[in-house]
Design a protein around this motif. Structure first.
Motif, PDB file in Angstrom:
ATOM      1  N   SER A  19     -51.208 -38.678 -95.571  1.00 56.03           N
ATOM      2  CA  SER A  19     -50.680 -39.861 -96.224  1.00 56.03           C
ATOM      3  C   SER A  19     -49.156 -39.788 -96.137  1.00 56.03           C
ATOM      4  O   SER A  19     -48.531 -38.904 -96.729  1.00 56.03           O
ATOM      5  N   VAL A  20     -48.569 -40.700 -95.373  1.00 55.81           N
ATOM      6  CA  VAL A  20     -47.122 -40.711 -95.159  1.00 55.81           C
ATOM      7  C   VAL A  20     -46.522 -41.800 -96.046  1.00 55.81           C
ATOM      8  O   VAL A  20     -46.812 -42.990 -95.882  1.00 55.81           O
ATOM      9  N   HIS A  21     -45.733 -41.392 -97.013  1.00 57.96           N
ATOM     10  CA  HIS A  21     -45.117 -42.323 -97.950  1.00 57.96           C
ATOM     11  C   HIS A  21     -43.790 -42.812 -97.372  1.00 57.96           C
ATOM     12  O   HIS A  21     -42.975 -42.003 -96.891  1.00 57.96           O
ATOM     13  N   ILE A  22     -43.564 -44.115 -97.437  1.00 58.61           N
ATOM     14  CA  ILE A  22     -42.370 -44.699 -96.823  1.00 58.61           C
ATOM     15  C   ILE A  22     -41.647 -45.632 -97.789  1.00 58.61           C
ATOM     16  O   ILE A  22     -42.225 -46.133 -98.752  1.00 58.61           O
ATOM     17  N   ARG A  23     -40.363 -45.834 -97.501  1.00 60.82           N
ATOM     18  CA  ARG A  23     -39.555 -46.821 -98.221  1.00 60.82           C
ATOM     19  C   ARG A  23     -38.876 -47.704 -97.189  1.00 60.82           C
ATOM     20  O   ARG A  23     -38.250 -47.210 -96.238  1.00 60.82           O
ATOM     21  N   LEU A  24     -39.000 -49.013 -97.337  1.00 58.81           N
ATOM     22  CA  LEU A  24     -38.402 -49.950 -96.398  1.00 58.81           C
ATOM     23  C   LEU A  24     -36.978 -50.289 -96.805  1.00 58.81           C
ATOM     24  O   LEU A  24     -36.529 -49.963 -97.909  1.00 58.81           O
ATOM     25  N   ALA A  25     -36.284 -50.944 -95.915  1.00 59.17           N
ATOM     26  CA  ALA A  25     -34.877 -51.273 -96.158  1.00 59.17           C
ATOM     27  C   ALA A  25     -34.684 -52.143 -97.389  1.00 59.17           C
ATOM     28  O   ALA A  25     -33.637 -52.077 -98.041  1.00 59.17           O
ATOM     29  N   ASP A  26     -35.687 -52.954 -97.733  1.00 58.38           N
ATOM     30  CA  ASP A  26     -35.559 -53.824 -98.905  1.00 58.38           C
ATOM     31  C   ASP A  26     -35.953 -53.125-100.201  1.00 58.38           C
ATOM     32  O   ASP A  26     -35.993 -53.743-101.271  1.00 58.38           O
ATOM     33  N   GLY A  27     -36.266 -51.824-100.105  1.00 60.96           N
ATOM     34  CA  GLY A  27     -36.614 -51.050-101.291  1.00 60.96           C
ATOM     35  C   GLY A  27     -38.093 -50.979-101.581  1.00 60.96           C
ATOM     36  O   GLY A  27     -38.529 -50.190-102.436  1.00 60.96           O
ATOM     37  N   SER A  28     -38.889 -51.780-100.910  1.00 54.35           N
ATOM     38  CA  SER A  28     -40.336 -51.729-101.125  1.00 54.35           C
ATOM     39  C   SER A  28     -40.915 -50.444-100.551  1.00 54.35           C
ATOM     40  O   SER A  28     -40.321 -49.804 -99.678  1.00 54.35           O
ATOM     41  N   GLU A  29     -42.075 -50.067-101.055  1.00 59.09           N
ATOM     42  CA  GLU A  29     -42.686 -48.796-100.667  1.00 59.09           C
ATOM     43  C   GLU A  29     -44.065 -49.022-100.063  1.00 59.09           C
ATOM     44  O   GLU A  29     -44.685 -50.080-100.256  1.00 59.09           O
ATOM     45  N   GLY A  30     -44.546 -48.036 -99.331  1.00 60.80           N
ATOM     46  CA  GLY A  30     -45.868 -48.137 -98.730  1.00 60.80           C
ATOM     47  C   GLY A  30     -46.384 -46.773 -98.325  1.00 60.80           C
ATOM     48  O   GLY A  30     -45.703 -45.751 -98.479  1.00 60.80           O
TER      49      GLY A  30
END
Length: 455
Positions: free
Chosen positions: A135-146
């Motif tokens: 499970s790779v946790h990420i943060r996008l440039a707009d601050g949202s996560e996935g």
């Protein structure tokens, strides 16, 4: 109704769209596997672009990957003259960006990896661990996560974002964080007018004893000849001995040897003062200047700027929930560490290595490229390309290919380096006689590219 993909149907997540990360993706594509490259920056080779003025020690023939070239071939791409030496900017624009374009939507930019774990399992849990996807946790440039599910993770994020501090104990010196407006952790590009103005007529401390420190001293010495009041203070944690300035004219990398001699000349010609045995403990403010204080209580005269060039280190924070086997000193994979110990080896004496040396207790996680070397300072692109060739073969189940060595390095590493050639004939033709002949004439200074510690 959609079926749930099996672990083997999930993508292999590659962290970082630099030279080694993109090569890993190309090898995965060549084996019929689906890569997903996650890059925090806005474009391919974000870190490389940060040192675009640097000319590599390696020629074009040694900084492109065979699988990547195969992927690029249908696009009409052709490698630049294999004997010429690219700058970081050349490498990014003429190779890395076209390769990223060829990979297309297999790359996502502006995505920061914040964590890697086994799905539903923290690092403590054994039960069913190996059967779970990552499970790779990420943060996008707009601050949202996935979160992204992956069958394997190849971490090629490098070390550029985590330079070492000036504190001699490996931690920031007291007051270092508060003084960051006057501290740089990169070799300055004095060809940039704004950067040049920052150091012209100023007193600058340079902390470090490697090629990057030599480069900074050489450039500041040239600036001192043009701008009165420019002065460098070279701070070394050890004393000055026979090996302080490298191999000089006998150095197997001519550019590196010439660079050491140029740093030596900066001291001997009075453009830089060398302070030895100085282990920085604190940074104090004195009006608009900084005063460096050593562990033994010594205080240096005030300086206007400080350039800290004490190496880099891997960011392991987002890997805290996977089980890594790392050497306690270098923070490199346990089996690799003895091969790259900088007290014993140079880049050319590290034999090619692959999945066996890069595996961890957590199956399916690999650190590659500069990050695999931990705190060891010197790395070759060719070595990284061999790493990912072997690892991707292992992920594809081709264990014979994974364990086969397909790379032969020259005994001295990259012999014909051009680190501070200034568009000389040798830099463009590769006729610098490499490690065995007399070094070509090298121009070191503001008009010349800075030196690269790797590749």
């Amino acid at each position: 109704m959609h079926s749930v993909p099996t672990v083997d149907q999930l993508p292999v997540v590659v962290v970082g769209a630099g030279p080694i990360g993109l090569a890993a993706a190309a090898h995965l594509v060549g084996r019929g596997l689906e890569p997903l490259v996650l890059e925090a920056g806005p474009s391919a080779g974000t870190a490389v672009r940060a040192w675009s003025h640097v000319r590599l020690f390696s020629p074009w023939a040694e900084v492109t990957d065979p699988a990547a070239e195969k992927l690029l071939a249908p696009t009409g791409w052709s490698r630049p003259d294999g004997a010429s030496y690219p700058t970081g900017g050349d490498w990014a624009e003429l190779y890395l960006q076209p390769l990223a374009d060829a990979l297309g939507d297999r790359i996502r930019f502006g995505v920061t990896v914040t964590g890697v774990a086994r799905a539903g399992r923290d690092r403590i849990v054994d039960s069913g661990r190996d059967e779970q996807p990552f499970s790779v946790h990420i943060r996008l440039a707009d601050g949202s996560e996935g979160r992204i599910a992956a069958r394997a993770v190849i971490d090629a994020s490098g070390t550029w974002s985590t330079p070492s501090p000036m504190g001699a104990d490996g931690l920031p010196a007291l007051g270092e964080r508060a003084a960051t407006a006057h501290i740089s952790y990169r070799v300055p590009d004095l060809g940039d007018p704004a950067v040049r103005a920052r150091y012209a007529g100023k007193r600058t401390a340079v902390i470090g004893s490697g090629a990057s420190a030599f480069t900074a001293l050489a450039h500041l010495a040239d600036l001192a000849e043009e701008k009165d009041g420019t002065r460098a203070v070279w701070i070394l944690r050890r004393g000055i001995g026979d090996g302080t300035y490298g191999g000089g004219e006998a150095d197997q990398l001519p550019a590196r040897g010439a660079l050491g001699l140029r740093a030596k000349a900066a001291v001997e010609n009075g453009h830089a003062d060398a302070v030895t045995g100085f282990r920085t403990h604190a940074v104090e403010r004195e009006d608009d200047q900084l005063v460096l204080v050593a562990e033994d209580g010594r205080r240096l005269d005030p300086v206007d700027e400080v350039i800290v060039l004490t190496g880099f280190r891997p960011d392991l924070s987002f890997l805290s929930e996977v089980r890594l086997g790392l050497d306690e000193r270098l923070q490199a994979p346990t089996a690799l560490a003895p091969l790259i110990d900088p007290n014993v080896h140079s880049c050319g004496t590290v034999y090619p290595h692959g999945v066996n040396e890069l595996s961890h207790p957590e199956q399916g996680v690999y650190l590659v490229g500069m990050k695999s070397y931990g705190r060891a300072p010197t790395f070759l692109a060719l070595t990284g390309y061999e790493q990912v060739r072997s690892i991707t073969a292992a992920i594809a189940g081709d264990h014979e290919a994974a364990e086969r060595v397909e790379l032969t390095l020259p005994e001295t590493g990259v012999c014909g380096g051009a680190g501070l050639f200034d568009d000389s004939d040798a830099a463009q033709s590769g006729d610098g006689d490499g490690c065995c002949g007399a070094p070509a004439t090298l121009q070191i200074g503001i008009g010349a590219p800075a030196v690269s510690g790797g590749c």
